[in-house]
Design an enzyme around this catalytic site. Sequence first.
Site, PDB file in Angstrom:
ATOM      1  N   LYS A  13      11.643  42.995  60.846  1.00 17.60           N
ATOM      2  CA  LYS A  13      12.144  41.672  61.184  1.00 17.60           C
ATOM      3  C   LYS A  13      11.121  40.669  60.738  1.00 17.60           C
ATOM      4  O   LYS A  13      10.078  40.801  60.929  1.00 17.60           O
ATOM      5  CB  LYS A  13      12.705  41.949  62.516  1.00 17.60           C
ATOM      6  CG  LYS A  13      13.783  42.665  62.689  1.00 17.60           C
ATOM      7  CD  LYS A  13      14.228  43.037  64.168  1.00 17.60           C
ATOM      8  CE  LYS A  13      15.228  44.159  64.235  1.00 17.60           C
ATOM      9  NZ  LYS A  13      14.792  45.453  64.207  1.00 17.60           N
ATOM     10  N   ASP A  54      14.842  51.357  61.671  1.00 12.76           N
ATOM     11  CA  ASP A  54      14.676  50.150  61.886  1.00 12.76           C
ATOM     12  C   ASP A  54      13.610  50.038  62.915  1.00 12.76           C
ATOM     13  O   ASP A  54      13.482  50.628  63.830  1.00 12.76           O
ATOM     14  CB  ASP A  54      16.053  49.572  62.713  1.00 12.76           C
ATOM     15  CG  ASP A  54      15.951  47.907  63.076  1.00 12.76           C
ATOM     16  OD1 ASP A  54      15.762  47.271  62.052  1.00 12.76           O
ATOM     17  OD2 ASP A  54      15.677  47.729  64.103  1.00 12.76           O
ATOM     18  N   SER A 108      23.260  48.397  77.420  1.00 12.62           N
ATOM     19  CA  SER A 108      21.955  48.674  78.055  1.00 12.62           C
ATOM     20  C   SER A 108      21.961  49.806  79.250  1.00 12.62           C
ATOM     21  O   SER A 108      21.058  49.784  79.993  1.00 12.62           O
ATOM     22  CB  SER A 108      21.340  47.446  78.797  1.00 12.62           C
ATOM     23  OG  SER A 108      21.920  47.017  79.929  1.00 12.62           O
ATOM     24  N   GLY A 109      22.878  50.328  79.331  1.00 12.34           N
ATOM     25  CA  GLY A 109      22.766  51.564  80.217  1.00 12.34           C
ATOM     26  C   GLY A 109      24.316  52.144  80.861  1.00 12.34           C
ATOM     27  O   GLY A 109      24.436  53.256  80.772  1.00 12.34           O
ATOM     28  N   ILE A 110      25.204  51.327  81.242  1.00 11.71           N
ATOM     29  CA  ILE A 110      26.483  51.750  81.966  1.00 11.71           C
ATOM     30  C   ILE A 110      27.246  52.618  81.036  1.00 11.71           C
ATOM     31  O   ILE A 110      28.097  53.429  81.840  1.00 11.71           O
ATOM     32  CB  ILE A 110      27.094  50.539  82.566  1.00 11.71           C
ATOM     33  CG1 ILE A 110      27.742  51.030  83.625  1.00 11.71           C
ATOM     34  CG2 ILE A 110      27.795  49.844  81.421  1.00 11.71           C
ATOM     35  CD1 ILE A 110      28.483  50.047  84.621  1.00 11.71           C
ATOM     36  N   TYR A 138       8.295  44.951  68.605  1.00 10.98           N
ATOM     37  CA  TYR A 138       8.353  46.294  69.314  1.00 10.98           C
ATOM     38  C   TYR A 138       6.955  46.887  69.556  1.00 10.98           C
ATOM     39  O   TYR A 138       6.314  47.302  68.587  1.00 10.98           O
ATOM     40  CB  TYR A 138       9.213  47.216  68.490  1.00 10.98           C
ATOM     41  CG  TYR A 138      10.616  46.928  68.499  1.00 10.98           C
ATOM     42  CD1 TYR A 138      11.097  45.809  69.039  1.00 10.98           C
ATOM     43  CD2 TYR A 138      11.409  47.230  67.396  1.00 10.98           C
ATOM     44  CE1 TYR A 138      12.435  45.715  68.749  1.00 10.98           C
ATOM     45  CE2 TYR A 138      12.689  47.047  67.069  1.00 10.98           C
ATOM     46  CZ  TYR A 138      13.153  46.171  67.669  1.00 10.98           C
ATOM     47  OH  TYR A 138      14.452  45.676  67.458  1.00 10.98           O
ATOM     48  N   ALA A 155      26.187  54.719  79.100  1.00  8.44           N
ATOM     49  CA  ALA A 155      25.582  56.210  79.153  1.00  8.44           C
ATOM     50  C   ALA A 155      25.569  56.877  80.448  1.00  8.44           C
ATOM     51  O   ALA A 155      25.846  58.091  80.476  1.00  8.44           O
ATOM     52  CB  ALA A 155      24.260  56.027  78.616  1.00  8.44           C
TER      53      ALA A 155
END
Length: 350
Positions: free
Chosen positions: A88, A57, A244-246, A62, A248
């Site tokens: 997209k 994708d 978005s991070g936490i 991007y 991980a």
Amino acid sequence: MNALPTRTLNNRTARKIDLTEMGFGGAPLGNLYRKVTEDDAQAALQAAYDHGIRYFDTAPQYGLGRSEMRFAEAIRRFGRDTIELSTKIGRLLLDCAPEEVTPEAFVDVPQKRIVFDYSYDGVMRSYEASRKRLGVANADILFVHDVCAFSQGSQEASDARVRELFDDGGYKALCELKDAGEISAIGAGVNEWQVCQKLLGLADFDCFLLAGRYTLLEQDALESFLPLCVERDVGIILGGPYNSGILATGAVPGAKYNYADAPPDILERVRRIEDVCRSHSVPLIAAALQFVLGHPSVKTVIPGAVNAREVEANIALLQTDIPAGLWSDLRSETLIRPDAPLPSEATHAA
């Protein structure tokens, strides 16, 4: 290596679309927050393919086209007919003066500026430009990108973009492309489930790329949206499985939740989830990645990667053995909703 297990996007498209349980999300290869070398980008794409990933994708946003151009080189190696590909519409990339460049969160981008356009002409122009950057005749899935309040800045702005999509012919363009066989499925790629539910109330969509709104920390989409997807046979491509991070990093100082510092209540909840994972000798990040695949509407999860090592780490997380007791413990300690489908109970048709 053989491809990973697949799940069918839905049972309604004219051409059956099978997605590998893990896909490759192309945002990081647009130089999201930091520059990624060309060698690392191509190594990441090649590692994904070599480890069996067959769904890729990307989007014009991007890196202002850089991600799509990097995909083009990899697709020439893979062979277009060996993968499922999505991109997209919603942002046109226009030539501009250096001071007009709109990189958003991306660095080292081409000299382009973004213009939002969800009209008939905007869809057609965006798709044609994407095909050229990707070096392909077609994409398999085409998403309406970022009509949510999170991306547009307010609910009023989101509502205006949705009206533009329908009133100015953008949805008509998507349907024409699909009916002509140019694409096989249409959907929306957003950061909020509420706008997906709104879109389903207005028209037919095959799938949604939902980022960060169904995770170990967030299951409000179970209230109405995900059951509606099951009822309507709408597939979910799940982005942002780590909020978005936490999910991980764990509840470390400076941990990010939805692109900001995690508040105390989220930090405490993640600590409790970590404790359960630790008691079963399972990394938090593996539990977060696999949890989302327990829902029958979720067909694939697409964590990001900027090099081969990160791709290999993602594959290892996907294949980590997680005992059923971990999920039941999270449920019994009210750390996930009682109606959240558990991976240990999941049955998906391939």
